[in-house]
Design a protein around this motif. Structure first.
Motif, PDB file in Angstrom:
ATOM      1  N   UNK A 284       0.941  -1.248   0.005  1.00  0.00           N
ATOM      2  CA  UNK A 284       0.004  -0.077   0.128  1.00  0.00           C
ATOM      3  C   UNK A 284       0.885   1.193   0.139  1.00  0.00           C
ATOM      4  N   UNK A 285       0.652   2.058  -1.059  1.00  0.00           N
ATOM      5  CA  UNK A 285       1.665   3.432  -1.104  1.00  0.00           C
ATOM      6  C   UNK A 285       0.995   4.355  -0.105  1.00  0.00           C
ATOM      7  N   UNK A 286       1.869   4.783   0.848  1.00  0.00           N
ATOM      8  CA  UNK A 286       1.393   5.587   1.871  1.00  0.00           C
ATOM      9  C   UNK A 286       2.581   6.817   2.029  1.00  0.00           C
ATOM     10  N   UNK A 287       2.197   7.617   2.620  1.00  0.00           N
ATOM     11  CA  UNK A 287       2.880   8.806   3.005  1.00  0.00           C
ATOM     12  C   UNK A 287       3.996   8.707   3.933  1.00  0.00           C
ATOM     13  N   UNK A 288       5.150   9.544   4.022  1.00  0.00           N
ATOM     14  CA  UNK A 288       6.026   9.143   5.179  1.00  0.00           C
ATOM     15  C   UNK A 288       5.376   9.224   6.400  1.00  0.00           C
ATOM     16  N   UNK A 289       4.374  10.119   6.906  1.00  0.00           N
ATOM     17  CA  UNK A 289       3.794  10.261   8.083  1.00  0.00           C
ATOM     18  C   UNK A 289       3.231   9.063   8.364  1.00  0.00           C
ATOM     19  N   UNK A 290       2.825   8.122   7.767  1.00  0.00           N
ATOM     20  CA  UNK A 290       2.112   6.804   8.127  1.00  0.00           C
ATOM     21  C   UNK A 290       3.210   5.769   8.926  1.00  0.00           C
ATOM     22  N   UNK A 291       4.317   5.654   8.115  1.00  0.00           N
ATOM     23  CA  UNK A 291       5.260   4.963   8.599  1.00  0.00           C
ATOM     24  C   UNK A 291       5.856   5.515   9.893  1.00  0.00           C
ATOM     25  N   UNK A 292       6.248   6.750   9.976  1.00  0.00           N
ATOM     26  CA  UNK A 292       6.769   7.462  11.071  1.00  0.00           C
ATOM     27  C   UNK A 292       5.538   7.062  12.179  1.00  0.00           C
ATOM     28  N   UNK A 293       4.240   7.426  12.123  1.00  0.00           N
ATOM     29  CA  UNK A 293       3.223   7.227  13.100  1.00  0.00           C
ATOM     30  C   UNK A 293       3.092   6.019  13.430  1.00  0.00           C
ATOM     31  N   UNK A 294       3.183   4.694  12.844  1.00  0.00           N
ATOM     32  CA  UNK A 294       3.225   3.401  13.243  1.00  0.00           C
ATOM     33  C   UNK A 294       4.267   3.130  14.030  1.00  0.00           C
ATOM     34  N   UNK A 295       5.605   3.610  13.624  1.00  0.00           N
ATOM     35  CA  UNK A 295       6.808   3.451  14.479  1.00  0.00           C
ATOM     36  C   UNK A 295       6.646   3.982  15.752  1.00  0.00           C
ATOM     37  N   UNK A 296       6.089   5.170  15.952  1.00  0.00           N
ATOM     38  CA  UNK A 296       5.994   6.025  17.143  1.00  0.00           C
ATOM     39  C   UNK A 296       5.216   5.357  17.998  1.00  0.00           C
ATOM     40  N   UNK A 297       4.090   4.752  17.409  1.00  0.00           N
ATOM     41  CA  UNK A 297       2.867   4.063  18.045  1.00  0.00           C
ATOM     42  C   UNK A 297       3.698   2.718  18.884  1.00  0.00           C
ATOM     43  N   UNK A 298       4.500   2.332  18.579  1.00  0.00           N
ATOM     44  CA  UNK A 298       5.125   1.055  19.263  1.00  0.00           C
ATOM     45  C   UNK A 298       6.370   1.419  20.059  1.00  0.00           C
ATOM     46  N   UNK A 299       6.805   2.627  20.066  1.00  0.00           N
ATOM     47  CA  UNK A 299       7.862   3.064  20.867  1.00  0.00           C
ATOM     48  C   UNK A 299       7.477   2.912  22.541  1.00  0.00           C
TER      49      UNK A 299
END
Length: 299
Positions: A284-299
């Motif tokens: 799924x082609x997503x903007x960078x903010x999605x990848x960043x957000x999912x990483x922050x949600x797991x921290x």
């Protein structure tokens, strides 16, 4: 020797840029032979009539000289040129030109420029690359050179709030929205949310945006992080901008129900629960903010 007649003229011009194939181009008008015997290109624009607003005059002149409908910015730079012995209508005059130069832009889907005015001061309109202008391949008037030295892309900083909403249904899923053709990145997926209005609290803005884009009531939780992006490029309007987006990312939850886009003719044309595994794999082609957000949600 007698004193030459004085001629003072106020005119409005536009620096109109676009990006094509990685090159920045400028819209120029070629002066008619009766104005310049040799090939000479200038900014689209012309004289301001008595009682006429300069921006209205400029929009009119751009349409006459290029056939394009331009939008003009609110501010202008002022240039003054005194030419004590200048030919005008077959005689020498003491000329003084006051030039108001605005930023302008045209829609990306605009047709090729063409001269509409008959027997005017220009005979051709065309997009020329800035490299062609800088190298002298395209001979230009002094107003073009002066304006390009001073011109800076419009700077836009936008603060927006986005929701990170996840659920587990046979694996983790994240709620995403797809950008429409009126957005900067049509067809790509991002988080639900949007711009914060002046005086509006980000959490209030976020709840409003999620309901418009997903059709579900939203409860906003804790701030997960702040993401930003900075780039220069062409906005959907056709304007070249120096853009800085500041994105506030909140953990959120939504009411039960099937998500659907409520807003009409907005920047969102679809909403869906998307497996996070498909985001991670690039399916799924997503903007960078999605990848960043999912990483922050797991921290």
């Amino acid at each position: 020797m007698g004193t030459l007649p004085r001629r003072q003229r106020v005119a409005a011009y536009a620096v109109i840029l676009r990006e094509r194939g990685g090159a920045v181009e400028i819209l120029l008008s070629r002066l008619a032979p009766r104005v310049s015997r040799s090939e000479l290109w200038t900014l689209p624009g012309g004289g301001v009539d008595h009682g006429e607003d300069p921006r209205d005059a400029l929009i009119r002149e751009v349409q006459e000289e290029t056939g394009l409908d331009a939008t003009v910015g609110d501010r202008a730079r002022v240039y003054s040129a005194h030419m004590p012995r200048s030919p005008r209508d077959g005689q020498l005059v003491d000329a003084h030109a006051i030039r108001l130069v605005y930023e302008g832009w045209v829609p990306p889907e605009s047709p090729a420029p063409r001269v509409v005015e008959v027997d005017g001061s220009t005979i051709e309109a065309a997009w020329k690359t800035l490299d062609e202008v800088a190298s002298g391949v395209v001979p230009v008037s002094s107003v073009v050179t002066e304006a390009l030295v001073d011109h800076q892309p419009f700077r836009l900083q936008r603060v927006a709030a986005y929701a990170v909403v996840t659920r587990h249904r046979g694996g983790e899923q994240v709620l995403l929205t797809r950008l429409s053709g009126s957005a900067a990145h049509p067809g790509r997926w991002t988080l639900p949310g949007g711009g914060v209005d002046h005086g509006e609290h980000p959490s209030v803005a976020l709840a409003r945006e999620v309901e418009e884009e997903c059709g579900l009531a939203c409860e906003v939780g804790a701030l997960l992080g702040v993401h930003d992006t900075h780039f220069a490029g062409t906005a959907p309007s056709g304007r070249i901008e120096d853009y800085h987006g500041v994105h506030l990312l909140y953990r959120a939850s939504v009411a039960d129900g099937e998500p659907r886009v409520v807003e009409v003719d907005g920047t969102t044309d679809a909403v869906a629960w998307v497996p996070t595994a498909d985001v991670a794999s690039g399916q799924v082609d997503v903007l960078d903010v999605v990848t960043y957000a999912l990483g922050a949600d797991r921290d």
